[in-house]
Write a protein that holds these residues in place. Sequence first.
Motif, PDB file in Angstrom:
ATOM      1  N   LEU A 135       0.790  -1.244  -0.034  1.00 25.47           N
ATOM      2  CA  LEU A 135      -0.138  -0.198  -0.049  1.00 25.47           C
ATOM      3  C   LEU A 135       0.904   1.418  -0.012  1.00 25.47           C
ATOM      4  CD1 LEU A 135      -2.853  -1.009   2.446  1.00 25.47           C
ATOM      5  CD2 LEU A 135      -2.826  -0.513  -0.003  1.00 25.47           C
ATOM      6  N   GLY A 136       2.030   1.008  -0.402  1.00 20.53           N
ATOM      7  CA  GLY A 136       3.068   2.322  -0.390  1.00 20.53           C
ATOM      8  C   GLY A 136       2.606   3.067  -1.112  1.00 20.53           C
ATOM      9  N   GLU A 137       1.799   2.937  -2.307  1.00 21.08           N
ATOM     10  CA  GLU A 137       1.207   4.037  -3.145  1.00 21.08           C
ATOM     11  C   GLU A 137       0.399   5.110  -2.518  1.00 21.08           C
ATOM     12  OE1 GLU A 137       0.578   4.399  -7.700  1.00 21.08           O
ATOM     13  OE2 GLU A 137       1.493   2.397  -7.016  1.00 21.08           O
ATOM     14  N   PRO A 138      -0.887   4.485  -2.065  1.00 19.04           N
ATOM     15  CA  PRO A 138      -1.818   5.196  -1.527  1.00 19.04           C
ATOM     16  C   PRO A 138      -1.347   5.936  -0.190  1.00 19.04           C
ATOM     17  CG  PRO A 138      -2.712   2.929  -2.028  1.00 19.04           C
ATOM     18  CD  PRO A 138      -1.061   3.176  -2.239  1.00 19.04           C
ATOM     19  N   GLU A 139      -0.360   5.408   0.415  1.00 15.01           N
ATOM     20  CA  GLU A 139       0.027   5.891   1.723  1.00 15.01           C
ATOM     21  C   GLU A 139       0.786   6.989   1.249  1.00 15.01           C
ATOM     22  OE1 GLU A 139       1.575   2.904   3.993  1.00 15.01           O
ATOM     23  OE2 GLU A 139      -0.193   2.504   5.213  1.00 15.01           O
ATOM     24  N   ARG A 140       1.635   6.845   0.446  1.00 13.56           N
ATOM     25  CA  ARG A 140       2.470   8.118  -0.226  1.00 13.56           C
ATOM     26  C   ARG A 140       1.430   9.245  -0.546  1.00 13.56           C
ATOM     27  NH1 ARG A 140       6.020   4.511  -2.141  1.00 13.56           N
ATOM     28  NH2 ARG A 140       5.011   4.762  -4.356  1.00 13.56           N
ATOM     29  N   PHE A 141       0.601   8.862  -1.303  1.00  7.25           N
ATOM     30  CA  PHE A 141      -0.385   9.551  -1.777  1.00  7.25           C
ATOM     31  C   PHE A 141      -1.115  10.533  -0.421  1.00  7.25           C
ATOM     32  CE2 PHE A 141      -4.900  10.549  -2.802  1.00  7.25           C
ATOM     33  CZ  PHE A 141      -4.813  11.432  -3.935  1.00  7.25           C
ATOM     34  N   ARG A 142      -1.411   9.785   0.504  1.00  3.59           N
ATOM     35  CA  ARG A 142      -2.011  10.486   1.807  1.00  3.59           C
ATOM     36  C   ARG A 142      -1.271  11.302   2.235  1.00  3.59           C
ATOM     37  NH1 ARG A 142      -4.236   5.583   4.326  1.00  3.59           N
ATOM     38  NH2 ARG A 142      -5.838   5.694   2.804  1.00  3.59           N
ATOM     39  N   ALA A 143       0.266  11.041   2.267  1.00  3.10           N
ATOM     40  CA  ALA A 143       1.062  11.739   3.067  1.00  3.10           C
ATOM     41  C   ALA A 143       1.119  13.248   2.132  1.00  3.10           C
ATOM     42  CB  ALA A 143       2.429  10.958   3.121  1.00  3.10           C
ATOM     43  N   VAL A 144       1.244  12.946   0.804  1.00  6.66           N
ATOM     44  CA  VAL A 144       1.369  14.310   0.012  1.00  6.66           C
ATOM     45  C   VAL A 144       0.110  15.032   0.358  1.00  6.66           C
ATOM     46  CG1 VAL A 144       1.128  15.102  -2.430  1.00  6.66           C
ATOM     47  CG2 VAL A 144       2.801  13.122  -1.817  1.00  6.66           C
ATOM     48  N   ILE A 145      -0.923  14.486   0.469  1.00  8.45           N
ATOM     49  CA  ILE A 145      -2.032  15.439   0.234  1.00  8.45           C
ATOM     50  C   ILE A 145      -2.057  15.826   1.913  1.00  8.45           C
ATOM     51  CG2 ILE A 145      -4.765  15.157   1.156  1.00  8.45           C
ATOM     52  CD1 ILE A 145      -4.191  14.730  -2.007  1.00  8.45           C
ATOM     53  N   SER A 146      -1.830  15.330   2.903  1.00  5.47           N
ATOM     54  CA  SER A 146      -1.594  15.817   4.132  1.00  5.47           C
ATOM     55  C   SER A 146      -0.787  17.124   4.295  1.00  5.47           C
ATOM     56  CB  SER A 146      -1.684  14.857   5.386  1.00  5.47           C
ATOM     57  OG  SER A 146      -0.256  14.726   5.963  1.00  5.47           O
ATOM     58  N   ARG A 147       0.323  16.810   3.539  1.00  3.07           N
ATOM     59  CA  ARG A 147       1.463  17.873   3.740  1.00  3.07           C
ATOM     60  C   ARG A 147       0.588  18.990   2.958  1.00  3.07           C
ATOM     61  NH1 ARG A 147       5.411  14.463   2.566  1.00  3.07           N
ATOM     62  NH2 ARG A 147       5.563  14.842   0.334  1.00  3.07           N
ATOM     63  N   ALA A 148       0.071  18.951   1.810  1.00  7.05           N
ATOM     64  CA  ALA A 148      -0.485  19.825   0.962  1.00  7.05           C
ATOM     65  C   ALA A 148      -1.645  20.513   1.740  1.00  7.05           C
ATOM     66  CB  ALA A 148      -1.294  19.117  -0.483  1.00  7.05           C
ATOM     67  N   LEU A 149      -2.203  19.820   2.435  1.00 12.87           N
ATOM     68  CA  LEU A 149      -3.328  20.394   3.305  1.00 12.87           C
ATOM     69  C   LEU A 149      -2.651  21.360   4.544  1.00 12.87           C
ATOM     70  CD1 LEU A 149      -6.360  20.619   4.149  1.00 12.87           C
ATOM     71  CD2 LEU A 149      -5.950  18.531   5.596  1.00 12.87           C
ATOM     72  N   THR A 150      -1.738  20.831   4.929  1.00 10.78           N
ATOM     73  CA  THR A 150      -0.987  21.694   5.914  1.00 10.78           C
ATOM     74  C   THR A 150      -0.384  22.939   5.492  1.00 10.78           C
ATOM     75  OG1 THR A 150      -0.367  19.489   6.918  1.00 10.78           O
ATOM     76  CG2 THR A 150       0.556  21.586   7.813  1.00 10.78           C
ATOM     77  N   LEU A 151       0.109  22.934   4.255  1.00  7.02           N
ATOM     78  CA  LEU A 151       0.576  23.835   3.578  1.00  7.02           C
ATOM     79  C   LEU A 151      -0.448  24.797   3.219  1.00  7.02           C
ATOM     80  CD1 LEU A 151       3.702  24.887   2.709  1.00  7.02           C
ATOM     81  CD2 LEU A 151       2.634  24.076   0.416  1.00  7.02           C
ATOM     82  N   ALA A 152      -1.562  24.256   2.677  1.00  9.94           N
ATOM     83  CA  ALA A 152      -2.551  25.407   2.089  1.00  9.94           C
ATOM     84  C   ALA A 152      -3.169  25.996   3.440  1.00  9.94           C
ATOM     85  CB  ALA A 152      -3.738  24.275   1.681  1.00  9.94           C
ATOM     86  N   LEU A 153      -3.405  25.221   4.462  1.00 16.03           N
ATOM     87  CA  LEU A 153      -3.972  26.043   5.663  1.00 16.03           C
ATOM     88  C   LEU A 153      -3.002  27.069   6.102  1.00 16.03           C
ATOM     89  CD1 LEU A 153      -5.502  22.924   7.666  1.00 16.03           C
ATOM     90  CD2 LEU A 153      -6.625  24.764   6.557  1.00 16.03           C
ATOM     91  N   GLY A 154      -1.723  26.716   6.215  1.00 18.39           N
ATOM     92  CA  GLY A 154      -0.729  27.657   6.683  1.00 18.39           C
ATOM     93  C   GLY A 154      -0.920  28.823   5.715  1.00 18.39           C
ATOM     94  N   MET A 155      -0.802  28.573   4.424  1.00 20.42           N
ATOM     95  CA  MET A 155      -0.977  29.839   3.420  1.00 20.42           C
ATOM     96  C   MET A 155      -2.325  30.645   3.466  1.00 20.42           C
ATOM     97  SD  MET A 155       1.314  29.490   0.601  1.00 20.42           S
ATOM     98  CE  MET A 155       0.452  29.339  -0.963  1.00 20.42           C
ATOM     99  N   MET A 156      -3.307  29.770   3.937  1.00 16.60           N
ATOM    100  CA  MET A 156      -4.633  30.611   3.949  1.00 16.60           C
ATOM    101  C   MET A 156      -4.658  31.546   5.167  1.00 16.60           C
ATOM    102  SD  MET A 156      -8.004  28.399   3.544  1.00 16.60           S
ATOM    103  CE  MET A 156      -7.379  27.000   2.994  1.00 16.60           C
ATOM    104  N   GLY A 157      -3.750  31.088   6.330  1.00 18.48           N
ATOM    105  CA  GLY A 157      -3.708  31.690   7.234  1.00 18.48           C
ATOM    106  C   GLY A 157      -2.894  33.098   7.203  1.00 18.48           C
ATOM    107  N   LEU A 158      -1.945  32.791   6.324  1.00 25.20           N
ATOM    108  CA  LEU A 158      -1.011  33.683   6.219  1.00 25.20           C
ATOM    109  C   LEU A 158      -1.635  34.933   5.215  1.00 25.20           C
ATOM    110  CD1 LEU A 158       1.958  34.519   6.538  1.00 25.20           C
ATOM    111  CD2 LEU A 158       2.421  33.871   4.188  1.00 25.20           C
ATOM    112  N   GLY A 159      -2.544  34.345   4.226  1.00 24.25           N
ATOM    113  CA  GLY A 159      -3.187  35.046   3.260  1.00 24.25           C
ATOM    114  C   GLY A 159      -4.142  36.071   3.914  1.00 24.25           C
TER     115      GLY A 159
END
Lengths: 492, 239
Positions: free
Chosen positions: A178-202
């Motif tokens: 399941l490495g692939e879906p898990e990597r995908f999930r990790a990417v998504i969660s990183r993206a989410l964190t980043l997006a939330l951070g950006m939104m806060g900044l914005g």
Amino acid sequence: MALSLPAIMKTTAARLSALYLLLFALCAVLLVFYMTSLSARMLTAQTQETINDEVLGLAQAYQRGGLPVLVRVVENRSRQPGANLYLIADANGQILTGNVQSLEPGVIETEGWTTQPFSYQRFGEGELDRLRSGATDQPAPQGGDNSTPRSTGEKGHNAIALVLRLPNQMIMLVGRDLGEPERFRAVISRALTLALGMMGLGGLLIWFFVGRAALKRIDSVSDASRRIMGGDLGGRLPVTGAGDEFDRLSENLNAMLARIAMLNEGLKQVSDNIAHDLKTPLTRLRNRAEATLAGRHKTDDYRQALEGTIAESDQLIKTFNAILMISRLEAGYSSEQTGPVDLAATVSDVVELYEPVAEEAGVTLEATVPEAFTINGNRELIGQALSNIVDNAIKYSTDAAETPKVRVALERAGSEIKLTVTDNGHGIPDDADRARATERFVRLEKSRSQPGSGLGLSLAKAIMTFHNGRLDLLPANPGLSVVMCFPLRETH
Amino acid sequence: MTAPQTSNEIAYNGSMKILVMEDDREAADYLQKAFAEAGHTAHVAGDGETGFALADAGDYDVMVVDRLMPRRDGLSVIAALRSRGNTTPVLILSALGEVDDRVTGLRAGGDDYLTKPYAFSELLARVEVLNRRAGARESETVYRVGDLELDRLSHSVKRAGREITLQPREFRLLEYLMRHAGQVVTRTMLLENVWDYHFDPQTNVIDVHVSRLRGKIEKGFDKPILHTIRGAGYMLKGG
């Protein structure tokens, strides 16, 4: 401007920014979760399909050559890079072949799809030390490592698999990492964190630039109003010229201030005029009383003085009434008191009222009323305005070069009904003087000697304004024309 | 022109019982005193409720009612009295009269209306004219004052049997003066009742009309009949 946090949070801009930020973040989180779960489901389905294909291939191999062929194919496939998981175990769960070194206990005991991802270890990667230290390749090790299979999942891997029992009771497991879906999930969660951070900044940036700008405008408006309240009545609110809501607000408030200033100016002028023009008769009144009291007089002198006092007081009362009347008219009171007014009849009334006065003054007073006009208005007020004007006309025509004459004419001119009173006296030659003549208490130099309060024309003007009309003063060469212009369609 | 007359002569027209509803203590006291000097009896009520109670119980000839009073405003007092069948003539006083105040006041049952500030002579003259015991001449068709005679039906005027020709307005002026013969009639009362206008003319236009009328009814006769009351108005008085 240095603001503490609570003070900042009190501002509308900050509160709005925070609210928007929260809403956006919530939406983003929901969206991301939805997307992730959808993708995960799709990936799982894809994995299962791949496994099914594999199983199909292996089944064919088994059918072709029995267990030996199957084992060969499995060993073959296991060695390929990025291979799926293969495991063949005997009926007791003892691993015979495949590329799985160990896996969570219990996985191979149940046939069919594993209900949950399980952790496993492949041969030849990680945990070599454990191998060397003598840990068995039992699929269900009882050591500490398998009590935390999920936490060691970072070192091992998670997979899902299909477990089959071969006709000879041996167990075959085909799985996929399941490495692939898990990597995908990790990417998504990183993206989410980043997006939330950006939104806060914005959000902070938006608040800082947009909110603070709005805040500044509001502050400047409230500063300006404070200054105006503080006594700078000529002050106005700033208008940037951007034409936005703030400008419109400022413009409207400025218009309001201008109107207030105008009324205030009027009030000031009136009080000045009252002070000035009423002081004279009041002083006269007082002096007369004082003089009468001081001298040695007979009863008749006292009587005369008192009668003079009464007459003077009456004049004062009249003046006050006129002032009050003008104020009320200018304040614009209820239009309840209006109705159809026959202008022709009003003209006849007033002319008839003034005819003896005119005759006594040697003035010819004539009226031209070609047709009857009925307008909506207040008969009393119109009668009063007209009589004031006729009164003036008679007074000021007496110094005419020829036979003094006052003409009253009622006529329709375009969209207006004009009631004109013309005398042939000296008139008011100066344009500025003519414009000033309707102001309160203004008595042009030449008329100072004439009796009157100086309010007659102001009252007439106020009455005309009340009727949505206007009062025009025009030169008549010789003399003066005072025109009462009524709109043809009276709106009162 | 007649010789100046004393204040008693101006005012005296038979004693009246007057109810003054006025919340301004000083103004009420002044009115009471002034009415007393003019030979009348005035009772004062300081608020609307007291005024209503007094008016409902007492038998007054005229009531002077301030519009703005504590506890009950003047108009509602008048309306309540009228609905109870009280027909005592009422003169309404108003502090800041607007143009339509007069109309609302008269509609509420008032008989006359006066705006503050007013001259007491004006108030007195109006109250005396309102006096219900003196108001019976409305139905008469021929008015007679001294040797002056006015026939309201044939529109003819005679003095000492001699026909006098009057303009229509002069006739109405004389008719009003004769109806209130022996009472002071002010200039504004004449303007209101003869011309139906309620404002103060700048010049005393009324004086000119009256002096014209006087010329017609006094010229050639030895006795003056239309008297000028200084500081107040006119009075038609025979004998």
